[in-house]
Motif scaffolding. Structure first.
Motif, PDB file in Angstrom:
ATOM      1  N   GLY A 139       0.832  -1.304   0.151  1.00 46.86           N
ATOM      2  CA  GLY A 139       0.082   0.081  -0.048  1.00 46.86           C
ATOM      3  C   GLY A 139       0.776   1.278   0.001  1.00 46.86           C
ATOM      4  N   SER A 140       2.210   1.235  -0.048  1.00 46.78           N
ATOM      5  CA  SER A 140       3.137   2.388  -0.196  1.00 46.78           C
ATOM      6  C   SER A 140       4.031   2.182  -0.869  1.00 46.78           C
ATOM      7  N   ASP A 141       4.921   3.180  -1.270  1.00 54.86           N
ATOM      8  CA  ASP A 141       5.981   2.991  -2.286  1.00 54.86           C
ATOM      9  C   ASP A 141       7.359   2.688  -1.768  1.00 54.86           C
ATOM     10  N   GLY A 142       8.236   1.968  -2.543  1.00 51.59           N
ATOM     11  CA  GLY A 142       9.446   1.835  -2.040  1.00 51.59           C
ATOM     12  C   GLY A 142       9.730   0.883  -0.852  1.00 51.59           C
ATOM     13  N   LYS A 143       8.856   0.115  -0.456  1.00 49.83           N
ATOM     14  CA  LYS A 143       8.848  -0.919   0.604  1.00 49.83           C
ATOM     15  C   LYS A 143       9.605  -2.318   0.208  1.00 49.83           C
ATOM     16  N   ARG A 144      10.334  -2.954   1.522  1.00 43.52           N
ATOM     17  CA  ARG A 144      10.766  -4.473   1.047  1.00 43.52           C
ATOM     18  C   ARG A 144      10.433  -5.411   2.188  1.00 43.52           C
ATOM     19  N   ILE A 145      10.253  -6.483   1.769  1.00 40.52           N
ATOM     20  CA  ILE A 145      10.212  -7.723   2.982  1.00 40.52           C
ATOM     21  C   ILE A 145      11.651  -8.174   2.813  1.00 40.52           C
TER      22      ILE A 145
ATOM     23  N   THR B 150      12.067  -2.976   4.697  1.00 39.51           N
ATOM     24  CA  THR B 150      11.876  -1.382   5.165  1.00 39.51           C
ATOM     25  C   THR B 150      10.594  -0.945   5.419  1.00 39.51           C
ATOM     26  N   VAL B 151       9.839  -1.908   5.535  1.00 38.79           N
ATOM     27  CA  VAL B 151       8.399  -1.553   5.999  1.00 38.79           C
ATOM     28  C   VAL B 151       8.491  -0.910   7.330  1.00 38.79           C
ATOM     29  N   GLY B 152       9.291  -1.323   8.236  1.00 45.40           N
ATOM     30  CA  GLY B 152       9.396  -0.456   9.383  1.00 45.40           C
ATOM     31  C   GLY B 152      10.520   0.132   9.614  1.00 45.40           C
TER      32      GLY B 152
ATOM     33  N   VAL C 250      -1.946   3.241  17.397  1.00 47.66           N
ATOM     34  CA  VAL C 250      -3.167   2.233  17.388  1.00 47.66           C
ATOM     35  C   VAL C 250      -3.476   1.667  15.850  1.00 47.66           C
ATOM     36  N   CYS C 251      -3.007   2.101  14.822  1.00 50.51           N
ATOM     37  CA  CYS C 251      -3.282   1.157  13.416  1.00 50.51           C
ATOM     38  C   CYS C 251      -1.778   0.907  12.863  1.00 50.51           C
ATOM     39  N   SER C 252      -0.833   0.787  13.880  1.00 49.63           N
ATOM     40  CA  SER C 252       0.490   0.417  13.466  1.00 49.63           C
ATOM     41  C   SER C 252       0.421  -0.678  12.447  1.00 49.63           C
ATOM     42  N   ASP C 253       1.458  -0.851  11.308  1.00 47.54           N
ATOM     43  CA  ASP C 253       1.387  -1.982  10.597  1.00 47.54           C
ATOM     44  C   ASP C 253       1.808  -3.131  11.361  1.00 47.54           C
ATOM     45  N   MET C 254       2.610  -2.854  12.495  1.00 52.82           N
ATOM     46  CA  MET C 254       3.427  -3.995  13.221  1.00 52.82           C
ATOM     47  C   MET C 254       2.551  -5.051  13.871  1.00 52.82           C
ATOM     48  N   PRO C 255       2.690  -6.209  13.968  1.00 56.56           N
ATOM     49  CA  PRO C 255       1.511  -7.245  14.648  1.00 56.56           C
ATOM     50  C   PRO C 255       1.922  -6.869  16.175  1.00 56.56           C
ATOM     51  N   ARG C 256       0.722  -7.373  16.694  1.00 58.98           N
ATOM     52  CA  ARG C 256       0.778  -7.381  18.477  1.00 58.98           C
ATOM     53  C   ARG C 256       1.452  -8.719  18.927  1.00 58.98           C
TER      54      ARG C 256
ATOM     55  N   CYS D   4      11.057  -6.606   8.145  1.00 57.82           N
ATOM     56  CA  CYS D   4      10.657  -5.292   8.185  1.00 57.82           C
ATOM     57  C   CYS D   4      11.737  -4.336   8.689  1.00 57.82           C
ATOM     58  N   HIS D   5      12.638  -4.625   9.379  1.00 56.23           N
ATOM     59  CA  HIS D   5      13.364  -3.765   9.919  1.00 56.23           C
ATOM     60  C   HIS D   5      14.887  -3.955   9.682  1.00 56.23           C
ATOM     61  N   GLN D   6      15.708  -2.831   9.523  1.00 53.23           N
ATOM     62  CA  GLN D   6      17.151  -3.250   9.665  1.00 53.23           C
ATOM     63  C   GLN D   6      17.534  -3.284  11.178  1.00 53.23           C
ATOM     64  N   ILE D   7      18.294  -4.079  11.612  1.00 50.26           N
ATOM     65  CA  ILE D   7      18.697  -4.340  12.966  1.00 50.26           C
ATOM     66  C   ILE D   7      20.099  -4.287  13.447  1.00 50.26           C
ATOM     67  N   SER D   8      20.639  -5.591  13.248  1.00 55.48           N
ATOM     68  CA  SER D   8      22.050  -5.701  13.323  1.00 55.48           C
ATOM     69  C   SER D   8      23.018  -5.436  12.012  1.00 55.48           C
TER      70      SER D   8
END
Lengths: 276, 204
Positions: free
Chosen positions: A190-196, B136-138, B170-176, B124-128
């Motif tokens: 749903g948004s641009d420029g993302k990756r999994i 890069t979702v988060g 409240v509507c974060s993309d991240m799971p609970r 979803c995240h860069q970490i180490s």
């Protein structure tokens, strides 16, 4: 000739994958470019073409309990038996079925209504699994039909209010968050420029993203060496969304394909492709 | 007394009606009908997963952007349900946390049912800095503890964020992860350590 080329290409893609994991993010774009180059080189020996040929035979031969061919009975929206340009103009509304249907669903409908096959038999194993030597017949048929829209522009008839309504429903389905992880289609798309991980995620709500989403389906997937349709891609997205499984050839999948394909309207379809 | 009940009964639909509805209500209704019709259970993924909980409904109806007074109330509800470890310690073993962060397994119809499941963090995240195949979702979490320290407040923030991201947004993309019992307190502690322990590669 075909086999060694495919093998060589497989080696190239495997080493590409390893390099991919080891190098930094900056190399990501480079790897993508490499894959695009590799894909271009593969074009004259695209494994998908094998299934186009298989599909053509299945289209023309008299089959099923009613012993008729699809070529003499199946209307993909442009007239009975006419496949040229049909794929890029679906999903569309079919009055005889009173439903909007994508290409795969329409061919299944023809196999059931015209040839007399049982829907349950087709739906039992609609997609090629990792251990299957060949894809199911329906996949070859879709690949054949898709191949006859190569280099034509996507033109889903969105002016038809019945198609537009399904597009709207598809759009709402992409928004729908549920399940243990609160995921919707749009969480990833749903948004641009993302990756999994390293996988780019097209934003299917935009024209550019939708083009990336629809291009290359049906596709020969290097991982596992299987031929898969766009319906399969929707099925696997729901798996990763932690949802239950969408029924085969259901309204939900048609709605998503309507939304995505119509958003890609105007872009030139390159034909059945190759996927990682 | 009667008056109060009537008022309360009136208030609920009024609240819903006053939401700025971004989703076209008619199409949303049809989309839900379509979804309810079109799925079959497979593996561990049963049909009950198609139903929205209250928070999901609000997020879905408002394009993930409810009015602030509703967001605050829902966030407080989610926060109130965060369970902290019995021993009061919030930092575990960053090495276990790193392993957990790598795994994206769990809850799909092709996964083995039950626990443990992966943390899905690198999806979803860069970490180490050692892991370059990150999503890069988060936002990036590189140097998370180096930048923020690891005071008890920061530990509590990170723990509660992983337990239930919706308690903060409240509507974060991240799971609970804790709220839905995907991750156990011990596992969440290990992830807190991955982000906050000075010895973790995240903070080198």
């Amino acid at each position: 000739m075909r086999k060694p080329r495919i093998l060589g290409a497989l080696c190239a893609i495997t080493s590409l994958g390893i390099a991919h994991a080891q190098t930094a993010e900056v190399d990501h774009a480079k790897a993508d470019a490499e894959f695009a180059k590799f894909r271009a080189e593969m074009e004259d020996s695209n494994p998908a073409e094998l299934f186009e040929l298989k599909g053509e035979e299945l289209w023309k031969v008299k089959r099923g309990p009613k012993s008729v061919s699809l070529a003499e009975s199946c209307d993909l929206g442009l007239g009975v038996g006419k496949v040229e340009g049909a794929y890029v103009q679906m999903p569309r509304y079919f009055a005889d079925a009173n439903a909007v249907m994508d290409a795969e669903r329409r061919i299944v409908w023809c196999m059931v209504e015209k040839q007399g096959f049982k829907f349950a038999d087709i739906a039992k194993k609609p997609f090629q699994g990792a251990n299957d030597t060949n894809p199911p017949e329906i996949t070859s048929l879709v690949t054949f039909v898709a191949g006859h829209s190569r280099n034509m522009k996507f033109a889903v008839p969105l002016k038809d209010p019945k198609v537009k309504e399904i597009w709207e429903i598809g759009k709402e389905i992409t928004n729908y968050r549920a399940g243990p992880y609160d995921f919707s289609c749009n969480t990833c798309h749903g948004s641009d420029g993302k990756r999994i991980r390293m996988q780019n995620l097209p934003n299917i709500g935009t024209h550019e993203g939708a083009v990336k989403g629809v291009m290359g389906w049906p596709g020969y997937r290097m991982t596992g060496g299987v031929m898969l349709t766009h319906q399969w891609r929707m099925n696997d997205c729901f798996r990763q969304q932690r949802f239950p499984e969408p029924k085969y050839a259901s309204d939900t999948v048609t709605a998503l394909l309507t939304y995505m394909t119509a958003n890609a309207n105007g872009a030139v379809y390159k034909g059945p492709g190759i996927k990682r | 007394m009667t008056k109060k009940i009537i008022l309360a009964a009136l208030a609920a639909p009024c609240l819903a009606a006053s939401l700025p509805v971004q989703a076209d209500a008619a199409y949303r209704g049809k989309a839900i009908e379509t979804i309810k019709r079109d799925f079959q259970p497979r593996g561990q993924a049963d049909l009950d997963r198609l139903a929205e909980d209250g928070l999901q409904t609000i997020c879905n109806r408002t394009g993930n952007n409810p009015p602030e007074y509703i967001a605050k109330r829902l966030e407080a509800d989610q926060m109130a349900a965060v369970k902290y470890p019995a021993d009061g310690k919030l930092m575990g073993d960053w090495k276990k946390g790193e392993k957990l962060a790598q795994s994206g397994r769990g809850f799909t119809w092709s996964d083995k049912p039950g626990l443990p499941v992966g943390g899905n963090c690198y999806n979803c995240h860069q970490i180490s800095p050692k892991e370059t195949a990150f999503g890069t979702v988060g936002p990036t979490l590189l140097h998370f503890g180096k930048l923020r320290g690891n005071t008890p407040e920061t530990q509590k923030y990170v723990y509660s964020k992983i337990f239930n991201a919706k308690a903060h947004n409240v509507c974060s993309d991240m799971p609970r992860f804790g709220h839905v019992d995907a991750l156990k307190p011990e596992q969440i502690k290990d992830l807190v350590a991955l982000l906050l322990d000075p010895e973790s590669p995240v903070n080198k």
